[in-house]
Enzyme design. Structure first.
Site, PDB file in Angstrom:
ATOM      1  CD  GLN A 145      -8.229 -10.614   9.233  1.00 25.28           C
ATOM      2  OE1 GLN A 145      -8.971  -9.763   9.698  1.00 25.28           O
ATOM      3  NE2 GLN A 145      -8.071 -10.794   7.928  1.00 25.28           N
ATOM      4  CE1 TYR A 203      -5.580  -6.640   5.622  1.00 19.83           C
ATOM      5  CE2 TYR A 203      -7.227  -6.475   7.368  1.00 19.83           C
ATOM      6  CZ  TYR A 203      -6.819  -6.195   6.075  1.00 19.83           C
ATOM      7  OH  TYR A 203      -7.635  -5.465   5.256  1.00 19.83           O
ATOM      8  CB  ALA A 249      -1.026  -2.114  -2.491  1.00 17.25           C
TER       9      ALA A 249
HETATM   10  P1  NAD Z   1      -7.767  -7.178  -3.397  1.00 18.58           P
HETATM   11  O1  NAD Z   1      -7.033  -8.381  -2.958  1.00 18.58           O
HETATM   12  O2  NAD Z   1      -8.948  -7.348  -4.309  1.00 18.58           O
HETATM   13  O3  NAD Z   1      -6.771  -6.128  -4.065  1.00 18.58           O
HETATM   14  C1  NAD Z   1      -5.534  -5.829  -3.477  1.00 18.58           C
HETATM   15  C2  NAD Z   1      -4.702  -5.052  -4.452  1.00 18.58           C
HETATM   16  O4  NAD Z   1      -3.395  -4.877  -3.881  1.00 18.58           O
HETATM   17  C3  NAD Z   1      -4.517  -5.773  -5.783  1.00 18.58           C
HETATM   18  O5  NAD Z   1      -4.593  -4.820  -6.829  1.00 18.58           O
HETATM   19  C4  NAD Z   1      -3.099  -6.341  -5.681  1.00 18.58           C
HETATM   20  O6  NAD Z   1      -2.454  -6.479  -6.925  1.00 18.58           O
HETATM   21  C5  NAD Z   1      -2.426  -5.258  -4.844  1.00 18.58           C
HETATM   22  N1  NAD Z   1      -1.197  -5.751  -4.207  1.00 18.58           N
HETATM   23  C6  NAD Z   1      -1.032  -6.851  -3.441  1.00 18.58           C
HETATM   24  N2  NAD Z   1       0.258  -6.979  -3.072  1.00 18.58           N
HETATM   25  C7  NAD Z   1       0.928  -5.932  -3.600  1.00 18.58           C
HETATM   26  C8  NAD Z   1       2.268  -5.493  -3.575  1.00 18.58           C
HETATM   27  N3  NAD Z   1       3.229  -6.152  -2.929  1.00 18.58           N
HETATM   28  N4  NAD Z   1       2.584  -4.360  -4.248  1.00 18.58           N
HETATM   29  C9  NAD Z   1       1.644  -3.674  -4.919  1.00 18.58           C
HETATM   30  N5  NAD Z   1       0.361  -4.031  -4.982  1.00 18.58           N
HETATM   31  C10 NAD Z   1       0.002  -5.148  -4.332  1.00 18.58           C
HETATM   32  O7  NAD Z   1      -8.188  -6.425  -2.075  1.00 18.58           O
HETATM   33  P2  NAD Z   1      -9.303  -5.330  -1.749  1.00 18.58           P
HETATM   34  O8  NAD Z   1     -10.366  -6.029  -1.004  1.00 18.58           O
HETATM   35  O9  NAD Z   1      -9.646  -4.511  -2.938  1.00 18.58           O
HETATM   36  O10 NAD Z   1      -8.489  -4.448  -0.685  1.00 18.58           O
HETATM   37  C11 NAD Z   1      -7.892  -3.199  -0.985  1.00 18.58           C
HETATM   38  C12 NAD Z   1      -7.439  -2.558   0.295  1.00 18.58           C
HETATM   39  O11 NAD Z   1      -8.563  -2.403   1.163  1.00 18.58           O
HETATM   40  C13 NAD Z   1      -6.416  -3.405   1.071  1.00 18.58           C
HETATM   41  O12 NAD Z   1      -5.473  -2.566   1.693  1.00 18.58           O
HETATM   42  C14 NAD Z   1      -7.270  -4.101   2.107  1.00 18.58           C
HETATM   43  O13 NAD Z   1      -6.523  -4.447   3.236  1.00 18.58           O
HETATM   44  C15 NAD Z   1      -8.289  -3.009   2.400  1.00 18.58           C
HETATM   45  N6  NAD Z   1      -9.536  -3.508   2.972  1.00 18.58           N
HETATM   46  C16 NAD Z   1     -10.334  -4.370   2.298  1.00 18.58           C
HETATM   47  C17 NAD Z   1     -11.511  -4.806   2.889  1.00 18.58           C
HETATM   48  C18 NAD Z   1     -12.467  -5.703   2.194  1.00 18.58           C
HETATM   49  O14 NAD Z   1     -13.458  -6.070   2.830  1.00 18.58           O
HETATM   50  N7  NAD Z   1     -12.255  -6.081   0.952  1.00 18.58           N
HETATM   51  C19 NAD Z   1     -11.846  -4.360   4.165  1.00 18.58           C
HETATM   52  C20 NAD Z   1     -11.005  -3.496   4.827  1.00 18.58           C
HETATM   53  C21 NAD Z   1      -9.843  -3.074   4.227  1.00 18.58           C
END
Ligand code: NAD
Length: 259
Positions: free
Chosen positions: A166, A169, A105
């Site tokens: 960021q 973040y 998350a």
């Molecule tokens: P997304 O926004 O599609 O999904 C995020 C998920 O986290 C969702 O299921 C949401 O419901 C959940 N969430 C948000 N706040 C929450 C809370 N307070 N409690 C519980 N759940 C919560 O994002 P994503 O792109 O799938 O990212 C997933 C992870 O990967 C994150 O930690 C993000 O930082 C990391 N990440 C993503 C990318 C990218 O390019 N998409 C790159 C690097 C890291």
């Protein structure tokens, strides 16, 4: 009719996670949804948490059930300590144990540091970093008692390289790396591995929220000239769960963008 049994020792080679119970936070969409599906396909019973999108988690549940996997959805706000405690208790009550925790998350609230509000800073720290503390704290005693655990946290390339706009973040994602290595040291002799995955730019709604010209600029700098796919992050997670002698490590899944 002949039946083929695919076994390597006692492990079913087709379903290596059979009998394992996994928690995936933020499993309703994006990377978390894909991790949940991959773990279920490999035989794990998966408890996926969702925060504000019950419709999305139902879609994940449907896909996994149609594929013959085991999935259970729970509403959890990882930034709330009591929610994380309830999550662990409910998983143990319903499934008897917790073998795997995937801290996925995460949220962004981007703004240059000069304009960033205290609220934007705190909200991102509370979900991305305190959330990892909360869920890990809730499961760790159980993993220690059973002498087995796999913890994988999803950090980011931004935690390694930084990114304009960021600071909040990046601080959480770099924090996860220090957390991972320290906890790995504390638990290495107790059957627990603690690792992190640093995705680059992956095609999910989080990235879709970025301005198009910013995204195009990033993709042009990726040596592989494309965004990553959620499934490509899930494969790294699957590897770390199965790798018994790998702990305290960070695997980058970024198309070569940061080495
Ligand atoms: P997304 O926004 O599609 O999904 C995020 C998920 O986290 C969702 O299921 C949401 O419901 C959940 N969430 C948000 N706040 C929450 C809370 N307070 N409690 C519980 N759940 C919560 O994002 P994503 O792109 O799938 O990212 C997933 C992870 O990967 C994150 O930690 C993000 O930082 C990391 N990440 C993503 C990318 C990218 O390019 N998409 C790159 C690097 C890291």
């Amino acid at each position: 009719m002949t039946t083929t049994v695919f076994e390597v020792g006692k492990v079913n080679a087709l379903k290596p996670l059979e009998g394992k119970v996994a928690i995936v936070t933020g499993a309703s969409r994006g990377i978390g949804a894909e991790i949940a599906k991959v773990l279920a396909r490999n035989g794990a019973t998966v408890v996926g948490t969702y925060h504000n999108s019950p419709k999305h988690i139902q879609d994940v549940a449907k896909t996994i059930e149609e594929e013959g996997g085991k999935f259970h959805a729970l509403h959890v706000d990882v930034s709330v300590y009591e929610d994380a405690e309830r999550l662990a208790l409910e998983v143990i009550e319903n499934f008897g144990k917790i073998d795997i925790l995937i801290n996925n998350a995460g949220i962004t609230k981007d703004r240059t540091f000069r304009k960033m509000t205290k609220e934007e800073w705190d909200t991102v720290i509370n979900v991305n970093l305190n959330g990892v503390f909360n869920t890990t704290k809730a499961v760790i005693e159980h993993m220690l008692a059973q002498n087995y655990g796999r913890i994988v946290s999803i950090s980011s390339i931004v935690g390694q390289a930084g990114a304009f706009g960021q600071t909040n973040y990046a601080a959480t994602k770099a924090g996860i790396l220090g957390f991972t290595k320290s906890l790995a040291l504390e638990t290495a002799s107790k059957g627990i591995t603690v690792n992190a995955v640093c995705p680059g730019y992956i095609g999910t709604e989080m990235v879709a929220a970025m301005p198009e010209e910013v995204l195009n600029n990033i993709v042009s700098k990726v040596p592989m000239k494309r965004l990553g796919e959620p499934g490509e992050v899930a494969q790294a997670v699957l590897y770390l769960i199965q790798a018994d002698y790998v702990t305290g490590q960070v695997i980058a899944v970024n198309g070569g963008l940061y080495m």
